[in-house]
Scaffold this active site. Structure first.
Site, PDB file in Angstrom:
ATOM      1  N   CYS A 137       8.355   3.003 -15.650  1.00 26.04           N
ATOM      2  CA  CYS A 137       8.875   2.763 -14.601  1.00 26.04           C
ATOM      3  C   CYS A 137      10.217   2.096 -15.095  1.00 26.04           C
ATOM      4  O   CYS A 137      10.485   1.295 -15.522  1.00 26.04           O
ATOM      5  CB  CYS A 137       7.769   2.007 -14.210  1.00 26.04           C
ATOM      6  SG  CYS A 137       8.417   1.425 -12.236  1.00 26.04           S
TER       7      CYS A 137
ATOM      8  N   TYR B 122       7.551  -4.811  -4.862  1.00 26.77           N
ATOM      9  CA  TYR B 122       6.484  -4.115  -4.759  1.00 26.77           C
ATOM     10  C   TYR B 122       5.393  -4.545  -3.947  1.00 26.77           C
ATOM     11  O   TYR B 122       4.563  -4.415  -2.831  1.00 26.77           O
ATOM     12  CB  TYR B 122       6.278  -2.946  -5.397  1.00 26.77           C
ATOM     13  CG  TYR B 122       6.955  -2.050  -5.372  1.00 26.77           C
ATOM     14  CD1 TYR B 122       6.872  -0.654  -4.390  1.00 26.77           C
ATOM     15  CD2 TYR B 122       7.388  -1.452  -6.233  1.00 26.77           C
ATOM     16  CE1 TYR B 122       7.831   0.732  -4.855  1.00 26.77           C
ATOM     17  CE2 TYR B 122       8.564  -0.102  -6.882  1.00 26.77           C
ATOM     18  CZ  TYR B 122       8.217   0.832  -5.935  1.00 26.77           C
ATOM     19  OH  TYR B 122       8.901   2.268  -5.807  1.00 26.77           O
TER      20      TYR B 122
END
Length: 412
Positions: free
Chosen positions: A163, A235
């Site tokens: 990621c 997030y």
């Protein structure tokens, strides 16, 4: 070294191509594989021009035939989006009908993407097992990365998830302190898209306490930062500010719609035979620093030890999770693979949320691999952003209706 990029027709691929050419990884062939032949022809030709312009000695090939693309690959990068931006837009909208956040990796939208994508990724991995060189690594960048990586590892593949959240923050901190990015090492810990930075070492000295005292430039209340003494990833807004995020999403253009517009413009640019460098518009496509993260990881997997933030089996790294869970942590990486050290004490609120979402991810993999409405419902009921029978039941029906074209077991 031959690198195969599955999903090579992505408009983001030129970023990776540019990184390969600039970083100088010893790549003899960069094989772009994608079933969308028309799109791939445009991206592939542009990628070849980038290699030539930057003087890279390797060659770029592109094909819709996975046998040709995966054969003899030393590494396979997977960056798929099943259903394209239209499916992403669906993921970002149908949960809003139930008052839940619409997002491509978190909540019901993330589960929808996993259900569509896990079977495709596993099929690619099985082909790579047969066709790539023995011991070839699979590097998965496909979202939701943690769920995809767990499915790959459960199936026995030599895989690691990647990621760009951690490397993006690393680059920001390096710029803030005017140091080389390699001088910054994060204690990055959690699950994919559910992480915290518990330390920020610059040349071996943890500067995080000072950063916290100076009030970080992050979009969270001071109380959140103070309570955890850590930097939460963006997030976590979907958990700490769920209702606020839902209110912002309602009536707004989705990210999928915005990216679809950007992609149309990019493909028109890529088709220009005079274009030999990546356009500035590509920066708005998303995935910043993915090329550096991917190439740095590949370099370590093929001989240059380094530290990277990766998705790997837990195996005691977070002692409160099962060994077979997949976690995202900074770890030393060698050709033998990542080898994270056990993490120490985490705040109870962090442990609780990580445990909760990890249990959901376990159920999400089961639903994606085996299908069945009850498994989808069970996964949604376990998700901390759903967690109620009525919501899980409604979201299950909406998810299945929106994705019936991609889930053949619905019609069985």
């Amino acid at each position: 070294m031959k690198i195969a990029v599955v999903g090579g027709g992505s408009t983001y691929t030129p970023e990776l191509v540019d990184g390969v050419a600039r970083i100088g990884l010893p790549v003899t062939e960069l094989a772009l594989v994608d079933p969308a032949a028309d799109r791939l022809d445009v991206v592939g030709a542009f990628a070849a021009r980038i290699f030539a312009h930057l003087g890279h000695p390797g060659r770029v090939t592109w094909t819709s035939d996975p046998v040709a693309g995966l054969s003899d690959a030393d590494a396979v990068l997977i960056q798929l989006r099943v259903g394209g931006q239209a499916a992403r837009t669906s993921d970002e909208t149908f949960p809003l009908e139930c008052g839940c956040v619409g997002q491509e990796t978190t909540g019901a939208g993330g589960l929808a993407k996993a259900l569509r994508t896990v079977p495709v990724v596993l099929d690619v991995a099985e082909q790579a097992r047969r066709l790539a060189r023995p011991g070839a690594w699979i590097v998965n960048f496909t979202n939701p990365v943690g769920i995809m990586t767990r499915a790959l590892l459960d199936a026995g593949h030599r895989a690691v998830g990647l990621c760009n959240v951690a490397i993006g923050l690393q680059r920001r901190i390096a710029a803030q302190y005017a140091v080389d990015p390699d001088a910054v090492r994060l204690d990055h810990v959690g699950l994919n898209h559910l992480t915290w930075e518990r330390a920020v070492h610059i040349d071996g000295v943890d500067v995080l306490p000072g950063m916290l005292d100076e009030k970080l430039d992050v979009d969270f209340p001071t109380e959140v930062i103070t309570a955890q003494r850590a930097i939460p990833s963006y997030y976590l807004r979907y958990f700490y500010h769920h209702d606020e995020e839902v209110a912002k999403e309602r009536g707004a253009q989705t990210r999928g719609q915005a990216v679809a517009e950007i992609e149309r413009e990019l493909l028109a640019m890529y088709a220009d035979p005079a274009l030999v460098t990546k356009p500035e518009l590509l920066a708005k496509r998303g995935g910043a620093f993915y090329s550096e993260a991917a190439l740095g990881l590949l370099s370590s997997l093929h001989g240059v030890p380094g530290f990277h933030s990766v998705n790997v089996r837990n195996r005691g790294t977070l002692p409160f999770l099962p060994d077979e869970a997949v976690v995202e942590v900074t770890a030393p990486v060698t050709p033998a693979g990542p080898a994270p050290d056990p993490r120490g004490w985490l705040e109870p609120s962090q442990r609780g949320l990580i445990s909760h979402v990890s249990a959901y991810e376990e159920l999400a993999v089961e639903a994606a691999v085996h299908g069945g409405r009850s498994r989808v419902y069970h996964a949604l009921l376990a998700h901390p952003l759903v967690g109620q029978h009525d919501l899980a039941d409604q979201l299950t029906d909406r998810l299945l209706a929106a994705n019936s074209a991609y889930l053949p077991w619905i019609h069985a």
